[in-house]
Design an enzyme around this catalytic site. Sequence first.
Site, PDB file in Angstrom:
ATOM      1  CE  LYS A  70      33.194   9.998 -29.106  1.00  0.00           C
ATOM      2  NZ  LYS A  70      31.895   9.606 -29.504  1.00  0.00           N
ATOM      3  CE  LYS A  85      26.396  10.193 -22.428  1.00  0.00           C
ATOM      4  NZ  LYS A  85      25.387   9.448 -23.185  1.00  0.00           N
ATOM      5  CE  LYS A 116      30.713   2.941 -27.467  1.00  0.00           C
ATOM      6  NZ  LYS A 116      29.255   2.977 -27.260  1.00  0.00           N
TER       7      LYS A 116
HETATM    8  P1  AMP Z   1      26.382   9.300 -26.781  1.00  0.00           P
HETATM    9  O1  AMP Z   1      26.976  10.010 -25.628  1.00  0.00           O
HETATM   10  O2  AMP Z   1      27.355   8.398 -27.455  1.00  0.00           O
HETATM   11  O3  AMP Z   1      25.042   8.679 -26.500  1.00  0.00           O
HETATM   12  O4  AMP Z   1      26.099  10.433 -27.881  1.00  0.00           O
HETATM   13  C1  AMP Z   1      24.910  11.176 -27.974  1.00  0.00           C
HETATM   14  C2  AMP Z   1      25.011  12.283 -28.990  1.00  0.00           C
HETATM   15  O5  AMP Z   1      26.028  13.213 -28.613  1.00  0.00           O
HETATM   16  C3  AMP Z   1      25.384  11.815 -30.411  1.00  0.00           C
HETATM   17  O6  AMP Z   1      24.664  12.589 -31.362  1.00  0.00           O
HETATM   18  C4  AMP Z   1      26.843  12.121 -30.492  1.00  0.00           C
HETATM   19  O7  AMP Z   1      27.262  12.323 -31.827  1.00  0.00           O
HETATM   20  C5  AMP Z   1      26.966  13.368 -29.666  1.00  0.00           C
HETATM   21  N1  AMP Z   1      28.308  13.478 -29.071  1.00  0.00           N
HETATM   22  C6  AMP Z   1      28.868  12.642 -28.152  1.00  0.00           C
HETATM   23  N2  AMP Z   1      30.111  13.052 -27.825  1.00  0.00           N
HETATM   24  C7  AMP Z   1      30.338  14.178 -28.552  1.00  0.00           C
HETATM   25  C8  AMP Z   1      31.446  15.090 -28.645  1.00  0.00           C
HETATM   26  N3  AMP Z   1      32.556  14.932 -27.924  1.00  0.00           N
HETATM   27  N4  AMP Z   1      31.333  16.137 -29.486  1.00  0.00           N
HETATM   28  C9  AMP Z   1      30.209  16.328 -30.213  1.00  0.00           C
HETATM   29  N5  AMP Z   1      29.137  15.520 -30.164  1.00  0.00           N
HETATM   30  C10 AMP Z   1      29.187  14.453 -29.346  1.00  0.00           C
END
Ligand code: AMP
Length: 336
Positions: free
Chosen positions: A200, A203, A113
């Site tokens: 991956k 967002k 990031k």
């Molecule tokens: P975040 O969007 O970074 O707040 O992630 C929130 C949750 O979603 C965390 O537990 C991440 O590990 C999971 N997560 C985010 N992106 C992925 C993805 N592409 N595949 C699986 N889990 C994800």
Amino acid sequence: MTKPRVLSGVQPTGSLHLGNWLGAIKNWVELQDSHDTFFCVVDLHAITVPHDPHELAKNTISTAALYYACGIDSSKSTVFVQSHVSSHSELCWLLDCLTPLNWLERMIQFKEKAVKQGDNVSVGLLNYPVLMAADILLYDADLVPVGEDQKQHLELARNIAQQRVNSRFGSEEKPILKVPEPLIIKEGARVMSLTDGTAKMSKSDPNEGSRINLLDPPELIVKKIKRAKTDPMIGLEFDNPERPEASNLLNIYAIVSGLERQLVLNECASMGWGKFKPLLADALVETLRPVQTNYAEIIANKTELIDILKQGREKAEEVASKTIKRVRDAMGFLEA
Ligand code: AMP
Ligand code: TRP
């Protein structure tokens, strides 16, 4: 016997996508009966990169609404907003003063990031994993269900609890913080981008077509799947490193259809993309339909939702205030 405690959270940045759901929230739902579950909307994490103040509150409410729409049940789980419980920031500071800087400089997510932020990278972004450790340690969590990308952050939280707090300020018989375990469900742990099977789903990808958001209308889901990257081979398969897109889309299909991998292979192994894509799009639309219907209902009753979050905050505060007192006492602060 008391149930083991679970804590997890998602940042209220933009819409939640399929990766958040399959990697995290879907697993939370399954833990609600067997565990004492706490889920927070981590809004303090959302400001570690530049944010729009007009969007923050709206995204926070909408993320909480999505938790419920995905099946989190207010009679079973405690849902709350991170910034509403001030102990998160307080414990973060206490842990900050105990955490070596180089532990944070090693974090992969920070490095990735930080590159994108250039000279504007904030101290908060570096500090992100310590705040996450505070979230977890405040609730004496036994288990933290997250996607695979968060494994390193969890390891850090364990090290802070064990090596920097318990071993310095506690004793073996009287540890101050509970050392949490990660819970990473293999299927869904890494949902990849629709436009690049080696990255991956995220967002922060500027290309909307790279992800399926949980609130995407059916036509948009169909369009995104139609445009998803493919390869020139005929037939579908799992785990061929030369075919990351095939593996990712098939994996998504397996999870949303609820079928065993072998059954999915029986059905799809010899299909061409032209036949498989509509099947996948259909499965996605049908799986997300109830989530979207629930969401519309919940968000239409915002006052009720805000009320539930208030109750969540009170329950969270009850637990968090005890932990923060334990840490303050162990570190030697004058009683307030
Ligand atoms: P975040 O969007 O970074 O707040 O992630 C929130 C949750 O979603 C965390 O537990 C991440 O590990 C999971 N997560 C985010 N992106 C992925 C993805 N592409 N595949 C699986 N889990 C994800
Ligand atoms: N860092 C997590 C992510 O990006 C979100 C998060 C913040 C979290 N605090 C947490 C996850 C505590 C689990 C527990 O996914």
